[in-house]
Design an enzyme around this catalytic site. Structure first.
Site, PDB file in Angstrom:
ATOM      1  N   LYS A  12       0.987  -1.314  -0.069  1.00 41.78           N
ATOM      2  CA  LYS A  12      -0.010   0.081   0.049  1.00 41.78           C
ATOM      3  C   LYS A  12       0.681   1.072   0.056  1.00 41.78           C
ATOM      4  O   LYS A  12       1.850   1.309   0.307  1.00 41.78           O
ATOM      5  CB  LYS A  12      -1.072  -0.126   1.029  1.00 41.78           C
ATOM      6  CG  LYS A  12      -0.365   0.039   2.593  1.00 41.78           C
ATOM      7  CD  LYS A  12       0.114   1.298   3.034  1.00 41.78           C
ATOM      8  CE  LYS A  12       0.901   1.552   4.378  1.00 41.78           C
ATOM      9  NZ  LYS A  12       1.805   2.700   4.627  1.00 41.78           N
ATOM     10  N   ASP A 142      -2.670  -1.592   9.465  1.00 43.36           N
ATOM     11  CA  ASP A 142      -2.665  -1.582   8.295  1.00 43.36           C
ATOM     12  C   ASP A 142      -3.222  -3.154   7.784  1.00 43.36           C
ATOM     13  O   ASP A 142      -3.445  -3.077   6.650  1.00 43.36           O
ATOM     14  CB  ASP A 142      -1.210  -1.407   7.620  1.00 43.36           C
ATOM     15  CG  ASP A 142      -0.573  -0.027   7.709  1.00 43.36           C
ATOM     16  OD1 ASP A 142      -1.415   0.838   7.975  1.00 43.36           O
ATOM     17  OD2 ASP A 142       0.548   0.111   7.611  1.00 43.36           O
TER      18      ASP A 142
HETATM   19  O1  C5P Z   1      -0.272  -0.642  13.951  1.00 40.92           O
HETATM   20  P1  C5P Z   1       1.264  -1.281  13.749  1.00 40.92           P
HETATM   21  O2  C5P Z   1       1.519  -2.210  14.857  1.00 40.92           O
HETATM   22  O3  C5P Z   1       1.530  -1.408  12.382  1.00 40.92           O
HETATM   23  O4  C5P Z   1       1.811  -0.023  14.351  1.00 40.92           O
HETATM   24  C1  C5P Z   1       3.318   0.086  14.456  1.00 40.92           C
HETATM   25  C2  C5P Z   1       3.604   1.357  15.144  1.00 40.92           C
HETATM   26  O5  C5P Z   1       3.338   2.738  14.503  1.00 40.92           O
HETATM   27  C3  C5P Z   1       2.909   1.648  16.460  1.00 40.92           C
HETATM   28  O6  C5P Z   1       3.614   0.932  17.614  1.00 40.92           O
HETATM   29  C4  C5P Z   1       2.805   2.862  16.632  1.00 40.92           C
HETATM   30  O7  C5P Z   1       4.158   3.454  17.326  1.00 40.92           O
HETATM   31  C5  C5P Z   1       2.723   3.808  15.439  1.00 40.92           C
HETATM   32  N1  C5P Z   1       1.583   3.901  14.944  1.00 40.92           N
HETATM   33  C6  C5P Z   1       1.000   5.091  15.567  1.00 40.92           C
HETATM   34  N2  C5P Z   1      -0.338   5.548  15.168  1.00 40.92           N
HETATM   35  C7  C5P Z   1      -1.097   4.950  14.127  1.00 40.92           C
HETATM   36  C8  C5P Z   1      -0.416   3.632  13.708  1.00 40.92           C
HETATM   37  C9  C5P Z   1       0.792   3.236  14.014  1.00 40.92           C
HETATM   38  O8  C5P Z   1       1.350   5.687  16.244  1.00 40.92           O
HETATM   39  N3  C5P Z   1      -2.108   5.216  13.983  1.00 40.92           N
END
Ligand code: C5P
Length: 303
Positions: A12, A142
């Site tokens: 993406k 995601d």
């Molecule tokens: O959700 P995911 O594990 O992919 O997110 C990885 C990191 O990205 C999270 O631990 C956070 O630090 C950051 N993040 C965030 N806000 C979001 C998505 C991700 O701060 N909406």
């Protein structure tokens, strides 16, 4: 009963990524426009003998940078799906990477989405669409989008999805840098850059949605926006040269993809994209350059 399944899943980019203030849970509220592009990982899941447990192996670009134990998000996805479906976890997973690792294109999340779709195919009738969406959201922000693909607005931390009407397709040039960036690190850098400022809630962009509805690449190029771009550039200043090079080569617009360091450039059409790709390759600024069309479907069983 099938013994093996193969799933293809795209990367993406974010056509818009508006990031609100840091939440108490460590995430940020977003308004984003996800767009799946034709750069694919492949995952196969095969039943193995009882008691073998889950094993993973990774092939393709950057394979050595991907863990094969429970740190691998596709392994976690399979374990969670098996638990929900009450199925044995004697499975061998093979991941063939083409999506850059730590590139801001949701490669790990894509593999998790592919693993969930693969499990649903291995165990028909055990996992409903909302089971998959629930497991996906718990695995990462995601992951839900990559189950469906296409072009969608993401809100919450990115897991709440609304489809967007987009006419026709767009041609992108994807420029992959040598070393990845950590997503939490880029969000933390954005918080640092914004420290002391009054950060407004995240917002959408009607002009971007109109450009998508009209299939108007020029108008879309003008509306590309990523709040994480300043943070990625702060951590990796050389990315500014990559963005400049793409525009000098005639791209309609260019943007850091998600948390970077991959950059995405919008071209008029396929030939234009291929010209820009050749030009970017000869700059020597990036590790590899690919053409990718969007939008494309999310994780789909191919065999
Ligand atoms: O959700 P995911 O594990 O992919 O997110 C990885 C990191 O990205 C999270 O631990 C956070 O630090 C950051 N993040 C965030 N806000 C979001 C998505 C991700 O701060 N909406």
């Amino acid at each position: 009963m099938i013994d093996s399944v193969r799933v293809r899943v795209p990367a993406k980019i974010n056509l818009r990524l508006s990031v609100g203030p840091l939440r108490a849970d460590g995430y940020h509220d977003l308004v984003t426009v996800f767009h799946a592009v034709g750069l694919y990982d492949e995952i196969s899941i095969t039943r193995v003998g009882a008691g073998s447990g889950v094993s993973a192996q990774v092939a393709g670009e950057d394979a050595s940078a991907v863990p094969v134990d429970d740190d691998n998000i596709a392994v976690r996805a399979v374990r969670e799906a098996a638990h929900r479906a009450r199925q044995p976890t004697d499975l061998a997973i093979t991941i063939t990477k083409c999506i850059p690792v730590a590139g801001g294109m949701a490669g790990g999340s894509a593999d998790a989405a592919a693993a969930l779709v693969g499990c649903a195919a291995l165990w028909p009738g055990t996992l409903r669409a909302d089971d998959l969406a629930g497991i996906a959201a718990a695995l990462g922000s995601d992951v839900p989008f990559l189950l469906d693909g296409g072009t969608m607005i993401g809100t919450g931390r990115g897991e709440i999805l609304t489809p967007v009407l987009a006419q026709g397709g767009f041609n992108w040039v994807i420029a992959v840098s040598d070393n990845g960036l950590s997503t939490p690190g880029v969000y933390a850098e954005l918080d640092r850059l914004r420290a002391g400022a009054d950060v407004p809630p995240p917002s959408g962009d009607d002009a971007l949605l109109r450009a998508l509805r009209a299939g108007d690449a020029k108008a879309l190029a003008r509306r590309l926006h990523n709040d994480l771009q300043s943070a990625a550039l702060s951590l990796r200043p050389t990315l500014a040269r990559v963005l400049d090079a793409g525009i000098e080569l005639g791209a309609l617009g260019g943007i850091v993809s998600g948390s970077g360091p991959t950059c995405a450039f919008l071209a008029r059409d396929r030939d234009h994209a291929l010209d820009i790709a050749v030009g970017l390759t000869t700059t020597g600024l990036v590790r590899l350059v690919r053409h990718a069309a969007g939008p494309v479907d999310g994780a789909r069983v191919i065999a």
